[in-house]
Enzyme design. Structure first.
Site, short mmCIF file in Angstrom:
data_model
loop_
_atom_site.label_atom_id
_atom_site.label_comp_id
_atom_site.label_asym_id
_atom_site.label_seq_id
_atom_site.Cartn_x
_atom_site.Cartn_y
_atom_site.Cartn_z
N GLU A 147 0.78 0.54 -4.84
CA GLU A 147 1.19 -0.26 -3.69
C GLU A 147 0.29 -1.48 -3.59
O GLU A 147 -0.93 -1.38 -3.77
CB GLU A 147 1.10 0.57 -2.41
N GLU A 152 -0.68 -8.04 5.97
CA GLU A 152 -0.51 -7.17 7.12
C GLU A 152 -1.31 -7.75 8.27
O GLU A 152 -2.44 -8.22 8.08
CB GLU A 152 -0.98 -5.74 6.82
#
Length: 453
Positions: A147, A152
């Site tokens: 990932e 974010e």
């Protein structure tokens, strides 16, 4: 974004702008792939959705205790004024207190290495809204698939420090020694990120993954020590995801009443561009690799097929549990799936392939021949980007042409009978599974194929 709790090898740093490096400007070149959101609706040849709370695939709250229900409704995801709009809303829906959307290119666009840029306007994060722009490995189960979190916002530490809308983070997750490893960096941007569109850029090559916002780097991970640090995941194709979560472990807010960020909150994506110049780069565009219509052989030796799997080359038959081969004449050709399952244990098998774009078969059917005498319930399934989808075969229910008399019968299951089936991205084209039967079971399956309309 997927199961963000860091449980092994945390290497986390938070840096200020004084420590940020300014990466070299991207060379002027033509994108190998781009998305400009110029149409009137979201392009299903490029994007699909994760829907629900994650419980349907065994990770309730999407592995992060998130509070929203992801939908594919235009209320939560749409094209508007040349932007992709992902909107989080406070509303009761299917037992969840919030709704939002999570889009992905799984089965449609996969790539390895390159420079990926996106022009994004994030919502006001406040307390509990969590926008994300990220990648997941195209193959495998997390964290084995890898990932890469490009952007974010809304981290619990940023909330506590009063800079929820300035703290931007990047991270990577992978499997190290059988456990979850991660590395994350954060930066305090000089102004609120949601005030304007920002350009988030990831550069990914065999040596490094680096991420910047408006030219200022805030994340770096060396990935060249593939064997020593078990970094194989970052040298394989990934898919792109965009979503807007509400609450959960990243935000540190688990009570719907604790969400004070303004809602509805909207994440706007103006464009996305991928550039590739490394010789080992890879790019898969699913729409360029659609299987032609007709009859596609899954496990069939019949003639006149539009295409067929080649076992040992691009397909494998996996016996999952409690199946022993037995002798039996095939329906056609030279081979058949012939197995015995013992009473008291579940049994199952699956045919695993690479991604297959079978969209030309929508409206068609899965067909196969089967003979058995068992009254036991079993399921026939297909695995796609939405996960497993099953059709039940019960003694007194629909059996789609199967008669349990020990003779060969043709079974025809319309694809419409499967729940949440994404024929653009088929990963396991045929599966059989059953709960523990009361008595031993013998079954024979042959001539398995997809039939287009």
């Amino acid at each position: 974004m997927d199961r963000m709790i860091r449980i092994a090898l945390p290497l986390v740093a938070c840096v200020g702008l004084a420590a940020l490096a300014t990466p070299a400007a991207a060379q002027a070149q033509t994108p190998v792939w781009e998305e400009n959101f110029e149409g009137t609706s979201i392009d299903g040849n490029t994007w699909t959705y994760d829907v629900g709370t994650g419980c349907q695939i065994g990770i309730c709250g999407w592995g992060n205790s998130e509070l929203q229900y992801y939908t594919s409704r235009p209320e939560n995801a749409r094209i508007e004024n040349g932007n992709l709009v992902i909107e989080a809303r406070r509303e009761n829906f299917e037992g969840s207190p919030f709704t939002s959307a999570r889009l992905k290119t799984e089965g449609r666009v996969h790539f390895k290495y390159g420079t990926l840029e996106a022009r994004i306007k994030t919502p006001e994060a406040g307390n509990g809204v969590w926008p994300a722009y990220w990648l997941l490995g195209a193959v495998g189960v997390w964290p084995d698939r890898g990932e890469i979190d490009i952007m974010e916002i809304g981290n619990v530490d940023g909330i506590a420090a009063g800079m929820a809308n300035r703290l931007v983070g990047g991270a990577v997750h992978w499997n190290y020694g059988g456990g979850h490893a991660s590395h994350a960096d954060y930066a305090d941007f000089p102004s609120d990120l949601h005030d304007d569109y920002r350009t988030y850029r990831m550069t990914w090559d065999p040596q490094f993954i680096r991420v910047s916002v408006d030219g200022l780097q805030y994340f770096e991970m060396a990935i060249s020590d593939i064997e020593g640090a078990s970094l194989h995941e970052f040298h394989a194709p990934h898919v792109l995801l965009l979503n807007l979560a509400v609450g959960g472990s990243y935000t540190g807010i688990f009570d719907p009443n604790g969400i004070t960020a303004p809602l509805p909150g909207r994440m706007l994506v103006d464009w996305i561009r991928l550039y590739q110049d490394h010789p080992d780069s890879e790019l898969h565009i699913g729409g360029n690799n659609a299987t032609p219509p007709g009859r596609f052989g899954i496990y069939s030796e019949q003639s006149g097929l539009a295409g067929a799997l080649d076992f040992g080359s691009n397909a494998d038959l996996f016996v999952w549990n409690n199946l022993s081969p037995i002798a039996g004449a095939p329906f056609e050709g030279n081979e058949a799936m012939a197995f015995r399952a013992s009473a008291g244990q579940w049994f199952g098998l699956g045919i695993l392939t690479d991604y297959r774009n079978m969209s030309a078969y929508a409206g068609g059917a899965l067909k196969f021949h089967m003979r058995t005498t068992t009254p036991a319930t079993f399921k026939i399934g297909i695995n796609t980007s939405f996960g497993d989808s099953w059709v039940d075969f019960t003694a007194n229910g629909p059996n789609y042409g199967l008669v349990r008399d020990g003779q060969w019968h043709e079974v025809t299951i319309p694809f419409s009978a499967f729940y949440d089936l994404d024929l653009h991205a088929v990963k396991q084209m045929f599966m059989v599974v059953a709960d523990p039967p009361a008595q031993d079971v013998e079954f024979f399956i042959d001539n398995v194929y997809y039939q287009s309309p």
